[in-house]
Scaffold this active site. Structure first.
Site, PDB file in Angstrom:
ATOM      1  N   SER A 251      49.299 -27.186  68.001  1.00  0.00           N
ATOM      2  CA  SER A 251      50.525 -27.811  68.478  1.00  0.00           C
ATOM      3  C   SER A 251      50.341 -29.307  68.742  1.00  0.00           C
ATOM      4  CB  SER A 251      50.994 -27.053  69.719  1.00  0.00           C
ATOM      5  OG  SER A 251      52.375 -27.186  69.855  1.00  0.00           O
ATOM      6  N   LYS A 255      48.479 -32.049  66.210  1.00  0.00           N
ATOM      7  CA  LYS A 255      48.873 -33.409  65.804  1.00  0.00           C
ATOM      8  C   LYS A 255      47.670 -34.322  66.054  1.00  0.00           C
ATOM      9  CE  LYS A 255      53.344 -32.598  68.253  1.00  0.00           C
ATOM     10  NZ  LYS A 255      54.137 -31.705  67.463  1.00  0.00           N
ATOM     11  N   TRP A 342      60.657 -24.103  65.147  1.00  0.00           N
ATOM     12  CA  TRP A 342      60.675 -25.426  65.796  1.00  0.00           C
ATOM     13  C   TRP A 342      59.679 -26.371  65.115  1.00  0.00           C
ATOM     14  CZ3 TRP A 342      63.606 -28.297  68.644  1.00  0.00           C
ATOM     15  CH2 TRP A 342      63.090 -29.252  69.536  1.00  0.00           C
ATOM     16  N   HIS A 392      54.486 -19.138  67.829  1.00  0.00           N
ATOM     17  CA  HIS A 392      53.727 -20.363  68.077  1.00  0.00           C
ATOM     18  C   HIS A 392      52.549 -20.022  68.998  1.00  0.00           C
ATOM     19  CE1 HIS A 392      53.480 -24.732  68.450  1.00  0.00           C
ATOM     20  NE2 HIS A 392      53.368 -24.613  69.762  1.00  0.00           N
TER      21      HIS A 392
END
Ligand code: GTR
Length: 413
Positions: A251, A255, A342, A392
């Site tokens: 998540s 990144k 998302w 997720h």
């Protein structure tokens, strides 16, 4: 949705593939001035540097000064962890500049059977003590985000949260596979809140400065900086094979792993787990989380220049496939989850696909087709991808794939 004969995009967030706008994706193999890149040497000398500079000054923010490790200290060590299978080390890295001091702790488990172990390095969200039930793990006193379901309150960590994230960190499986694991609590490097007076940022302020300039580091860039300092330490630790450090993140920390791996070529492989917007997902698709939304919800993550692209993705001269391409020719794994809309699974897949021509320039295999693979059917090429069933999260399935792929790509098993 058609109103008066006109196609109107659905409400933000968009989860409908039919409402993804038409967009032109920048070609990683054409420079900003229009030159076609035909050889890996041209990529290395011309295109890679200009892309790196763009991401650095307009997306994540550049690190404005050098902050080397001042000192490191092994604060705890045991050769007898995990029933004698592993060595556990807790090492503080200490940084000092003017009147600033910062320390963060690296928790490491290294397999006793290996002389120098390849290592998975990744940040955790709620403290090193959350990743296993091992009672020897020190509890961080850094500011933390609250999570009542994990027993985390008042922005402080306590015994209550020991082991609460063990489901995401299969330590024993990693050790049994011959790898070490190193993890750091990300808030020790920079607390995850919109406050630039804490964490590492103030180390680089010039007189009177209170927050980073528009092209200077946000928190993702600060966390990426921390991973590179961990790498500095590994280069001095004889128990670690520093030529085989795989940087991993989930998540927001996925990144971070991508940005760390893009900049620092000492990372030999990169894993992005459900990294989404500002990670592996293509921004121009505007599917799920968008640049405007992420900059509003997390104003401290990116540099201020990135806000120019809020609801203006068309103006972006890059997209996230080029972030992935910056990692070439080193192996990179992009992973999605079916229900994690998302994060835009299809946008994550396409970014891996469109990074592939850069890998091919180096004779490496990437994602062979624009067709997404079925769920739970991984592609383990130099550019790897899977979409698994579920939410997720980081699951055993994810880790099984990462280990298999690392065996193939780094250990040539
Ligand atoms: C969400 C954010 C995502 C992702 C996620 C996480 O709230 O919108 O971009 O980073 O948090 O890090 O868990």
């Amino acid at each position: 949705l058609t109103i008066f004969g006109q196609i109107v995009p659905q409400k933000d967030p968009n989860y409908d593939e039919n409402n993804v706008p038409k967009f032109d994706l920048p070609d990683p193999l054409t420079t900003f001035s229009g030159k076609k890149i035909k050889k890996s040497s041209e990529w290395i000398e011309e295109r890679r540097p200009e892309l790196l500079t763009f991401f650095s000054e307009n997306v994540y923010g550049k690190v404005p000064c050098k902050i080397p490790i001042y000192q490191w200290k092994v604060v705890e060590q045991s050769g007898n962890a995990l029933d004698g299978k592993a060595c556990r080390k807790q090492v503080d890295l200490i940084f000092k500049k003017d009147n600033h001091t910062l320390r963060f702790n690296i928790l490491m488990y290294l397999p006793n059977e290996a002389e120098k172990a390849p290592v998975f390095l990744g940040y955790n969200f709620y403290g090193n003590h959350t990743i296993t039930n091992d009672t020897n793990i020190l509890i961080s006193d850094a500011w933390t985000r609250n999570d009542k379901s994990l027993g985390i309150d008042n922005h402080r960590l306590t015994e209550d949260s020991r082991g609460v994230r063990a489901n995401r960190w299969p330590v024993e499986k990693i050790i049994d596979s011959g790898y070490g694991l190193a993890t750091i609590f990300y808030c020790e490097v920079d607390p995850d809140r919109d406050d630039f007076s804490d964490g590492i940022h103030p180390f680089c302020y010039i007189e009177g400065q209170q927050c980073p300039a528009s092209d200077e580091w946000g928190s993702i860039s600060a966390w990426a900086w921390g991973l590179s300092r961990a790498m500095d330490y590994f280069e001095q630790d004889n128990d670690v094979d520093a030529s085989k450090v795989i940087v991993f993140g989930h998540s927001r920390l996925g990144k971070t792993a991508l940005w760390a791996g893009a900049q620092d070529e000492r990372f030999s492989a990169v894993i992005s787990n459900n990294s989404g917007c500002g990670g592996a997902a293509l921004s121009k698709r505007r599917f799920g989380e968008t640049i405007a939304r992420i900059n509003a919800a997390f104003p401290h993550w990116f540099c201020k220049n990135f806000r120019k692209y809020n609801d203006n993705e068309v103006a972006l001269p890059v997209d996230q496939h080029e972030l992935i391409a910056l990692i070439a020719p080193r192996p990179v794994y992009v992973a999605s989850a079916e229900k994690d809309l998302w994060a835009d699974p299809r946008g994550e897949f396409l970014a891996a696909y469109f990074a592939t021509p850069v890998y091919e320039l180096f004779g490496k295999d990437g994602i062979p087709s624009q067709e997404m693979p079925p769920v739970n059917q991984p592609i383990h090429n130099t550019v790897a991808y899977h979409i698994r069933t579920g939410e997720h999260d980081v699951t055993d399935f994810d880790w099984e794939q990462y280990i298999k792929w690392a065996d193939k790509q780094l250990l040539k098993k």
